[in-house]
Motif scaffolding. Structure first.
Motif, PDB file in Angstrom:
ATOM      1  N   GLU A   3      -5.045  -2.097  -8.151  1.00  0.00           N
ATOM      2  CA  GLU A   3      -4.021  -2.520  -7.363  1.00  0.00           C
ATOM      3  C   GLU A   3      -4.214  -3.753  -7.204  1.00  0.00           C
ATOM      4  O   GLU A   3      -5.363  -4.637  -7.932  1.00  0.00           O
ATOM      5  CB  GLU A   3      -4.856  -2.169  -6.608  1.00  0.00           C
ATOM      6  CG  GLU A   3      -4.525  -2.263  -4.625  1.00  0.00           C
ATOM      7  CD  GLU A   3      -5.170  -2.181  -3.512  1.00  0.00           C
ATOM      8  OE1 GLU A   3      -4.527  -1.933  -2.682  1.00  0.00           O
ATOM      9  OE2 GLU A   3      -5.724  -0.614  -3.530  1.00  0.00           O
ATOM     10  N   VAL A   4      -3.097  -4.422  -7.320  1.00  0.00           N
ATOM     11  CA  VAL A   4      -3.133  -5.990  -6.587  1.00  0.00           C
ATOM     12  C   VAL A   4      -2.767  -6.488  -5.838  1.00  0.00           C
ATOM     13  O   VAL A   4      -1.914  -5.959  -5.465  1.00  0.00           O
ATOM     14  CB  VAL A   4      -2.162  -6.105  -8.371  1.00  0.00           C
ATOM     15  CG1 VAL A   4      -1.883  -8.237  -8.187  1.00  0.00           C
ATOM     16  CG2 VAL A   4      -2.872  -6.212  -9.311  1.00  0.00           C
ATOM     17  N   ARG A   5      -3.242  -7.215  -4.872  1.00  0.00           N
ATOM     18  CA  ARG A   5      -3.141  -8.038  -3.638  1.00  0.00           C
ATOM     19  C   ARG A   5      -3.327  -8.887  -3.435  1.00  0.00           C
ATOM     20  O   ARG A   5      -4.368  -9.763  -4.037  1.00  0.00           O
ATOM     21  CB  ARG A   5      -3.896  -7.036  -2.020  1.00  0.00           C
ATOM     22  CG  ARG A   5      -3.469  -5.952  -2.682  1.00  0.00           C
ATOM     23  CD  ARG A   5      -4.687  -4.555  -1.550  1.00  0.00           C
ATOM     24  NE  ARG A   5      -4.893  -5.932  -0.634  1.00  0.00           N
ATOM     25  CZ  ARG A   5      -6.460  -5.650  -0.452  1.00  0.00           C
ATOM     26  NH1 ARG A   5      -6.650  -3.642  -0.623  1.00  0.00           N
ATOM     27  NH2 ARG A   5      -7.522  -5.151   0.403  1.00  0.00           N
ATOM     28  N   VAL A   6      -2.780  -9.804  -2.746  1.00  0.00           N
ATOM     29  CA  VAL A   6      -2.141 -11.244  -2.586  1.00  0.00           C
ATOM     30  C   VAL A   6      -1.296 -11.354  -1.138  1.00  0.00           C
ATOM     31  O   VAL A   6      -0.938 -11.072  -0.654  1.00  0.00           O
ATOM     32  CB  VAL A   6      -0.466 -12.191  -3.658  1.00  0.00           C
ATOM     33  CG1 VAL A   6      -0.915 -13.545  -3.139  1.00  0.00           C
ATOM     34  CG2 VAL A   6      -1.095 -12.145  -4.962  1.00  0.00           C
ATOM     35  N   GLU A   7      -2.886 -11.946  -0.001  1.00  0.00           N
ATOM     36  CA  GLU A   7      -2.404 -11.804   0.819  1.00  0.00           C
ATOM     37  C   GLU A   7      -3.630 -12.732   1.974  1.00  0.00           C
ATOM     38  O   GLU A   7      -4.562 -13.677   1.280  1.00  0.00           O
ATOM     39  CB  GLU A   7      -3.615 -10.110   1.703  1.00  0.00           C
ATOM     40  CG  GLU A   7      -5.187  -9.918   1.278  1.00  0.00           C
ATOM     41  CD  GLU A   7      -4.601  -8.874   1.196  1.00  0.00           C
ATOM     42  OE1 GLU A   7      -3.573  -7.544   1.768  1.00  0.00           O
ATOM     43  OE2 GLU A   7      -6.173  -8.486   1.264  1.00  0.00           O
TER      44      GLU A   7
END
Length: 152
Positions: A3-7
């Protein structure tokens, strides 16, 4: 699981790690790294750090870095959360967490991902200092850290 998240939102490390390893009895090691905003950089006080990125391009770059790590080590799960937007000293910026059967692989993969993230991910940092705003240049030490993986 990858899982990769940019937030922009902050994250809860314990919740994220619990979710990463949930129900996977194969996991013998969980290694994580949390990067935070410092109040000083290059001799100046830092009141705020703002991170910018290219949506889509940044996520692809992070996925590519994770896939490189997965090709090197037998990992069960990898989580990368990178924040964007304005942040203050003590705020969390990034979380990298890796699960595997053994600690050696998880430690190496976590370090690899961070070293590549610092050099290959398209993020731009701007600091607010008493002398005004300034863009943060890449560091030679980050390039040196990344280069060590070429021989491994």
């Amino acid at each position: 699981m990858t899982e990769v998240r940019v937030e922009a939102a902050d994250f809860d490390v314990s919740v994220e790690i619990a979710r990463l390893r949930a129900g996977d009895a194969r996991v013998g090691a969980v290694v994580s790294f949390v990067g935070t905003v410092r109040d000083m950089n290059d001799g100046d006080n830092v009141a705020e750090l703002e991170l910018e990125h290219y949506p889509g391009m940044t996520e692809r770059a992070l996925h590519d870095i994770v896939e490189q790590a997965r090709a090197r080590w037998p990992l069960y799960g990898v989580l990368v959360i990178h924040r964007i937007g304005p942040m203050r000293p003590l705020d969390q910026i990034v979380l990298v967490a890796c699960t595997s059967a053994h600690r050696g692989e998880a430690f190496a993969a976590c370090e690899f991902i961070m070293d590549y993230l610092k050099t290959d991910a398209p993020f731009w940092k701007k600091e607010q200092t008493p002398n005004g705003a300034r863009w943060v240049d890449a560091r030679v030490t980050d390039d040196t850290a990344r280069a060590k993986w070429a021989s491994r």
